[in-house]
Design an enzyme around this catalytic site. Structure first.
Site, PDB file in Angstrom:
ATOM      1  N   GLY A 115      -0.949   3.544   2.319  1.00 58.26           N
ATOM      2  CA  GLY A 115      -1.233   2.641   1.211  1.00 58.26           C
ATOM      3  C   GLY A 115      -2.418   1.751   1.542  1.00 58.26           C
ATOM      4  CB  CYS A 116      -4.873   0.023  -0.605  1.00 61.41           C
ATOM      5  SG  CYS A 116      -3.791  -0.765  -1.828  1.00 61.41           S
ATOM      6  CE1 TYR A 117      -3.113  -6.239  -1.163  1.00 67.85           C
ATOM      7  CE2 TYR A 117      -1.720  -4.793  -2.485  1.00 67.85           C
ATOM      8  CZ  TYR A 117      -2.596  -5.864  -2.395  1.00 67.85           C
ATOM      9  OH  TYR A 117      -2.948  -6.553  -3.521  1.00 67.85           O
TER      10      TYR A 117
END
Length: 313
Positions: A115-117
């Site tokens: 995921g990005c975070y």
């Protein structure tokens, strides 16, 4: 023969970004399901089973279904959903996680795209846990702000079309207020943490880019390290440069502000160690494009590892 690559979910935000990155490449055969057959389960199954690598840009349940339809045919998978990011049989697709990760991705049948975070958070945390500086049970707080494209088509429409009924007019908003964000399990699993961090994400009124920050009290770390010690641990871990770069302390000290859009349009990430030496506190910040290294850029990086080619410049 060029490897056959099928993007299941190519019309979503991440899928479209991956198509853009791959459509002009001559070293792969990019398969595309005709629009009139997008809802034809038999055609989708055939594409999945004929592909050498399927990139899944789907909701979690649909991603699990795709794997069940074609894993026995030898199809290799890059899953951009949340479904398999903490699964022990899947290789986590963050190539810079450790020295062995790139090789593990290259050899894997099943790769989960981070995921990005969590990409930003793991880059900041995992090297410090591995180096013995950050206790695995540290009471960590992580905060972040992302461009609204990270929320997919629905959020994009809400942010860009003020006339629609559920439009969002705020310049900035926090969410996941019940502290149950879907990225937390993978952050814990792949950072080596034993205590779940408090994670507060937010969205700003800009399309792409993000900042992820983790403040630390140095006296609570092992050995009471200095800012320089923490910076050195990160710089050593990412010493090969390339995709992840640790900004020199001297450069960080001269900054008046950080722009969450600074890495928009790139597939790279910058890590900052911010604060004032001797105060006992620092702030770790990762800067990346939520659709680049945080999503489609990482998927293409993983694809290149899996097919054994150097990504085009």
């Amino acid at each position: 023969m060029a490897p056959k690559i099928f993007i299941d979910g190519e019309h979503g935000t991440t899928g479209l970004q991956i198509v853009t990155r791959l459509q002009d490449r001559t070293d792969i055969d990019l398969m595309s399901m005709p629009a009139e057959h997008r809802r034809d389960a038999d055609v989708r199954t055939r594409f999945l089973r004929e592909a050498d690598i399927a990139i899944l840009c789907l909701p979690d349940d649909a991603a699990r279904e795709a794997v069940a339809l074609a894993a026995d045919a030898g199809t290799r998978f890059i899953d951009a959903s949340t479904a398999h990011r903490s699964h022990p049989d899947w290789v986590f697709g963050f190539a810079e996680l450790n020295r062995e990760q790139s090789a593990r991705i290259a050899d894997a049948q099943f790769v989960s795209n981070p995921g990005c975070y969590s990409t930003g958070a793991i880059a900041l945390i995992a090297p410090l846990v591995a180096a013995g500086l950050l206790p695995a049970d540290y009471p960590l707080s992580i905060n972040g702000v992302s461009g609204y494209t990270g929320g997919g088509k629905q959020l994009i429409a809400q942010m860009e079309n003020a006339s629609q009924e559920d439009a969002i007019t705020a310049a900035y908003f926090a969410y996941a207020l019940a502290l149950g964000h879907k990225h937390v399990p993978e952050i814990v699993t792949h950072s080596g943490l034993t205590r779940k961090p408090i994670f507060t994400p937010a969205v700003g009124r800009f399309a792409q880019g993000m900042l992820v920050n983790a403040p630390l009290h140095l006296e609570l770390l092992n050995g009471n390290p200095s800012m320089a010690d923490v910076h050195a641990a990160l710089a050593t871990h990412f010493s090969s440069g390339g995709v992840v770069n640790v900004v020199p302390l001297s450069q960080s000290a001269s900054l008046a502000r950080l722009d969450p859009e600074e890495m928009a349009g790139t597939n790279s990430m910058r890590l900052y160690v911010l604060g004032t030496e001797g105060t006992g506190q620092l702030n770790l910040v990762a800067s990346l494009d939520n659709l680049g290294k945080g999503a489609s850029g990482a998927a293409v990086q993983n694809l290149d590892l899996m097919i054994g080619v150097q990504a085009p410049a």
